[in-house]
Design a protein around this motif. Sequence first.
Motif, PDB file in Angstrom:
ATOM      1  N   GLY A 133      28.182  24.351  38.717  1.00  0.00           N
ATOM      2  CA  GLY A 133      29.199  24.911  37.849  1.00  0.00           C
ATOM      3  C   GLY A 133      28.708  26.109  37.088  1.00  0.00           C
TER       4      GLY A 133
ATOM      5  N   PRO B  11      26.727  29.571  37.012  1.00  0.00           N
ATOM      6  CA  PRO B  11      26.108  30.534  37.909  1.00  0.00           C
ATOM      7  C   PRO B  11      24.623  30.585  37.624  1.00  0.00           C
TER       8      PRO B  11
ATOM      9  N   GLU C 299      21.766  34.321  40.965  1.00  0.00           N
ATOM     10  CA  GLU C 299      23.076  34.699  41.459  1.00  0.00           C
ATOM     11  C   GLU C 299      23.710  35.811  40.620  1.00  0.00           C
TER      12      GLU C 299
ATOM     13  N   ILE D  56      24.736  39.360  42.021  1.00  0.00           N
ATOM     14  CA  ILE D  56      26.106  39.880  41.908  1.00  0.00           C
ATOM     15  C   ILE D  56      26.084  41.255  41.267  1.00  0.00           C
TER      16      ILE D  56
ATOM     17  N   PHE E 171      24.195  43.816  43.666  1.00  0.00           N
ATOM     18  CA  PHE E 171      24.929  44.012  44.918  1.00  0.00           C
ATOM     19  C   PHE E 171      26.257  44.723  44.645  1.00  0.00           C
TER      20      PHE E 171
ATOM     21  N   THR F 251      27.380  48.357  45.989  1.00  0.00           N
ATOM     22  CA  THR F 251      28.609  48.510  46.770  1.00  0.00           C
ATOM     23  C   THR F 251      29.500  49.602  46.183  1.00  0.00           C
TER      24      THR F 251
ATOM     25  N   TYR G  24      38.970  51.467  41.304  1.00  0.00           N
ATOM     26  CA  TYR G  24      39.392  50.107  41.644  1.00  0.00           C
ATOM     27  C   TYR G  24      38.214  49.149  41.865  1.00  0.00           C
ATOM     28  N   PRO G  25      37.198  49.493  42.675  1.00  0.00           N
ATOM     29  CA  PRO G  25      36.077  48.552  42.819  1.00  0.00           C
ATOM     30  C   PRO G  25      35.320  48.316  41.513  1.00  0.00           C
TER      31      PRO G  25
ATOM     32  N   LEU H  67      37.219  45.721  39.772  1.00  0.00           N
ATOM     33  CA  LEU H  67      37.025  44.410  40.395  1.00  0.00           C
ATOM     34  C   LEU H  67      35.666  43.826  40.005  1.00  0.00           C
TER      35      LEU H  67
ATOM     36  N   VAL I 125      35.112  40.345  37.898  1.00  0.00           N
ATOM     37  CA  VAL I 125      34.401  39.141  38.337  1.00  0.00           C
ATOM     38  C   VAL I 125      33.364  38.730  37.300  1.00  0.00           C
TER      39      VAL I 125
ATOM     40  N   TRP J 125      35.025  37.367  34.213  1.00  0.00           N
ATOM     41  CA  TRP J 125      35.624  36.083  34.510  1.00  0.00           C
ATOM     42  C   TRP J 125      34.573  34.974  34.529  1.00  0.00           C
ATOM     43  N   MET J 126      33.392  35.314  35.033  1.00  0.00           N
ATOM     44  CA  MET J 126      32.275  34.367  34.990  1.00  0.00           C
ATOM     45  C   MET J 126      31.927  34.028  33.548  1.00  0.00           C
TER      46      MET J 126
ATOM     47  N   THR K 238      34.709  31.670  31.986  1.00  0.00           N
ATOM     48  CA  THR K 238      34.733  30.281  32.437  1.00  0.00           C
ATOM     49  C   THR K 238      33.440  29.550  32.137  1.00  0.00           C
TER      50      THR K 238
END
Lengths: 236, 347
Positions: free
Chosen positions: A117, A119, A123, A127, A130, A134, A218-219, A222, A226, A229-230, A233
Amino acid sequence: MAEAEDSPGEQEATSSKPLFAGLSDVSISQDIPIEGEITIPSGTRAQECDSSTLNESIRRTIMRDLKAVGRKFMHVLYPRKSNTLLRDWDLWGPLILCVSLALMLQKSSVEGKRDGGSPEFAEVFVIIWFGAVTITLNSKLLGGNISFFQSLCVLGYCVLPLNIAMLICRLLLLAGQGPINFMIRLFVVLVMFAWSVIASTAFLADCQPPNRKALAVYPVFLFYFVVSWMILTFTP
Amino acid sequence: MATQAAPASGVRNGAGPEWGGFEENIQGGGSAVIDMENMDDTSGSSFEDMGELHQRLREEEVDADAAAAEEEDGEFLGMKGFKGQLSRQVADQMWQAGKRQASKAFSLYANIDILRPYFDVEPAQVRSRLLESMIPIKMVNFPQKVAGELYGPLMLVFTLVAILLHGMKTSDTIIREGTLMGTAIGTCFGYWLGVSSFIYFLAYLCNAQITMLQMLALLGYGLFGHCIVLFITYNIHLHALFYLFWLLLGGLSTLRMVAVLVSRTVGPTQRLLLCGTLAALHMLFLLYLHFAYHKVVEGILDTLEGPNIPPMQRVPRDIPAVLPAAKLPVAVVNATAKAIAVTLQSH
């Protein structure tokens, strides 16, 4: 290395100067000022570098670097038209931010580790890097005129507002969980997310062709979505 | 570079065991040296020449290797020959390392340039293509246009990854984030690349006129419907709503792809095979992502972790049904007790 190599070259130049100075005086008199213009700035620069890196104490060197990182933090918090963040990029700030975010997202209790649950450290690290790579490749492919590491630097520094959001969330979670608590956290994360996106686009959008800004943004949106959002939560 | 290779070839010639082969050796070595010099001239000119240069160097290297193999058959290996070999080996190694580095840098640089045309789009174009991906055009006689572009598909796949992550987190899954992140990326990219290449292969068999790039763009834009459906239904948990969207949005995007493929294929059997496969795969993928995804992951995790039950666990027992008439209420009580226990354990 380069500075160390510069200094003997400079010494040679100074030692050989009396040899050739007279010669140039004799032959072509109008060449002297040009020669002086060329040699003097490089000499002073090398001297300055020498004195700043070799003679000063380690503490001052570290403080200078930290100050540079801190100045860039301020640039992210007050995003204004300035390309300091772009011109002298470094990856220290992104590394610090990334590690601290990953540490804060780590669950402390044994139970949390068993359940999963959270991260994990590696990781979050993967993220962020990476995702940044990207986005950078995407902006390169869209025809942006920004260098690879400049873009990485900007994207890494603009995680700072999200780090602050994470800190606030952890403090709020100490008070216990509940719907009101969640609403406050949602608000904080949303504000910091918007801040991150606005700050990074302020730096990055100028490097794109004007008609393609939306495609490059846009990326970025995004990516920060993410990450934020991590953060939202996350429960300890 | 040339200065390293040239003495090596010279020494090789000098240490040649048989003077009968001298002429050949000279010729081989001489040509190599000349080529190297040519290379040295071009290397300074520009970076664009690297590809050609790289190819020429590889040919040359093959030549040199052949010559070396010929020579090593000789029985005479004096000190001079040994030294020559050593220096040649060192030079070869350095040359190889340098060449590897250069070719790697070059290939990266070249790849970015090769891919750049596929990302040459305007925001308005992307918007219209996204909308068009939901509008099937009933034009069968004339091949429909498919824009070969990769920006939109790539971004849609990344969006789908993010949505999947979101769905997995909000669903009641045992969340092992590392696994899930990798699985989400693997699923989305695997579907996009795998199904595209599979359909391309089928299209090749069925003699359809479509390129790999067009297939990637077509399927990538087809994922737009998936993104919308999943984003809505991960947040609003209504099965009826999902089925409605599945049929409507998923069906529209599938129809659009099918229409394009039909217009580019000749013959009813081929059309049926190709479009049936694509439609089935595309619609089932959406079903799979909505329903079975997190459960599959959960199952994998369970099998991986093995028996990992905490020792002290309270299990709700059935209340014995004393009277047959009281069976129905007892069943209800049992169900509620189990539900409460499940919610308690999950907290």
